[in-house]
Design a protein around this motif. Structure first.
Motif, mmCIF file in Angstrom:
data_model
loop_
_atom_site.group_PDB
_atom_site.id
_atom_site.type_symbol
_atom_site.label_atom_id
_atom_site.label_comp_id
_atom_site.label_asym_id
_atom_site.label_seq_id
_atom_site.Cartn_x
_atom_site.Cartn_y
_atom_site.Cartn_z
ATOM 1 N N THR A 3 0.837 -1.203 0.000
ATOM 2 C CA THR A 3 0.000 0.000 0.000
ATOM 3 C C THR A 3 0.872 1.254 0.000
ATOM 4 O OG1 THR A 3 -1.611 -1.251 1.282
ATOM 5 C CG2 THR A 3 -1.926 1.110 1.179
ATOM 6 N N ALA A 4 1.914 1.263 0.812
ATOM 7 C CA ALA A 4 2.790 2.438 0.889
ATOM 8 C C ALA A 4 3.539 2.656 -0.425
ATOM 9 C CB ALA A 4 3.772 2.295 2.046
ATOM 10 N N LEU A 5 3.979 1.591 -1.063
ATOM 11 C CA LEU A 5 4.684 1.743 -2.336
ATOM 12 C C LEU A 5 3.756 2.287 -3.412
ATOM 13 C CD1 LEU A 5 7.310 1.511 -3.851
ATOM 14 C CD2 LEU A 5 6.776 -0.890 -4.288
ATOM 15 N N GLY A 27 14.218 4.527 5.153
ATOM 16 C CA GLY A 27 13.153 4.435 4.163
ATOM 17 C C GLY A 27 13.373 5.343 2.972
ATOM 18 N N ARG A 28 12.256 5.770 2.393
ATOM 19 C CA ARG A 28 12.267 6.650 1.220
ATOM 20 C C ARG A 28 11.479 7.902 1.569
ATOM 21 N NH1 ARG A 28 10.549 2.730 -3.637
ATOM 22 N NH2 ARG A 28 11.057 4.552 -4.898
ATOM 23 N N HIS A 41 8.466 4.638 5.837
ATOM 24 C CA HIS A 41 9.350 3.824 6.673
ATOM 25 C C HIS A 41 9.136 2.323 6.528
ATOM 26 C CE1 HIS A 41 11.197 7.220 8.545
ATOM 27 N NE2 HIS A 41 10.031 7.716 8.898
ATOM 28 N N SER A 42 8.001 1.922 6.019
ATOM 29 C CA SER A 42 7.738 0.493 5.856
ATOM 30 C C SER A 42 6.679 0.325 4.783
ATOM 31 C CB SER A 42 7.249 -0.116 7.178
ATOM 32 O OG SER A 42 5.914 0.283 7.443
ATOM 33 N N GLY A 43 6.280 -0.903 4.566
ATOM 34 C CA GLY A 43 5.245 -1.185 3.581
ATOM 35 C C GLY A 43 3.875 -0.674 3.974
ATOM 36 N N ARG A 44 3.734 -0.224 5.222
ATOM 37 C CA ARG A 44 2.437 0.249 5.692
ATOM 38 C C ARG A 44 2.489 1.513 6.551
ATOM 39 N NH1 ARG A 44 -1.307 -3.113 4.109
ATOM 40 N NH2 ARG A 44 -0.942 -5.326 3.979
ATOM 41 N N ILE A 79 0.963 7.706 9.695
ATOM 42 C CA ILE A 79 -0.236 7.164 9.065
ATOM 43 C C ILE A 79 0.010 5.697 8.755
ATOM 44 C CG2 ILE A 79 -1.854 7.366 7.134
ATOM 45 C CD1 ILE A 79 -0.651 10.318 6.917
ATOM 46 N N ARG A 80 -0.902 4.863 9.197
ATOM 47 C CA ARG A 80 -0.866 3.421 8.927
ATOM 48 C C ARG A 80 -1.705 3.170 7.680
ATOM 49 N NH1 ARG A 80 1.748 -1.381 10.432
ATOM 50 N NH2 ARG A 80 0.276 -3.050 10.109
ATOM 51 N N LEU A 81 -1.090 2.646 6.636
ATOM 52 C CA LEU A 81 -1.767 2.407 5.370
ATOM 53 C C LEU A 81 -2.150 0.937 5.258
ATOM 54 C CD1 LEU A 81 0.574 4.453 3.012
ATOM 55 C CD2 LEU A 81 -1.560 5.200 4.072
#
Length: 131
Positions: A3-5, A27-28, A41-44, A79-81
């Motif tokens: 989701t974050a990507l 992260g990015r 910072h992470s995938g979510r 924010i948690r995605l």
């Protein structure tokens, strides 16, 4: 694709944002001409530099969202995605962040304010609220 990507890919295409190494080194990141805007910072999980003024202005709304975590004294929100609705929320908040950084300077807020990466533990939704 996480989701974050997916969100990062969408936001990186915005003309006011460029991809850059986050100041925290993890992260990015995305930045505007004036400030760092987001750290993925992470995938979510994304930290967004919303500014102290915007957080104060929308604090009650931000606190109602199960996707958002506030850290006292921070100029960033986490924010948690987990779903498309969370990505839509992120897009709206990035627009607010860009507006906040383009407006008059917020002297209590600096572009070098640390993000929440080391200051917050984000719980999964099923664990939020203690149940």
């Amino acid at each position: 694709m996480t989701t974050a990507l997916r969100a990062l890919t969408q936001l990186a295409s915005w003309p006011d944002l460029t991809e850059a190494q986050p100041g925290c080194g993890a992260g990015r990141g995305l930045r505007s001409a004036r400030a760092e805007i987001a750290h993925f910072h992470s995938g979510r999980r994304v930290d967004l530099h919303l500014t102290a003024r915007m957080i104060h202005h929308f604090e009650s709304d931000l606190r109602r969202s199960t996707a958002i975590r506030l850290v006292p004294g921070s100029h960033w929100v986490t924010i948690r995605l987990e779903c498309d609705t969370d990505v839509d929320l992120l897009m709206t908040l990035v627009s607010l962040a860009l507006r906040a950084h383009q407006g008059r300077p917020d002297f209590g807020d600096t572009s070098h304010a640390p993000c929440n990466d080391h200051d917050v533990t984000v719980l999964a939704r099923e664990n939020a609220g203690g149940g």
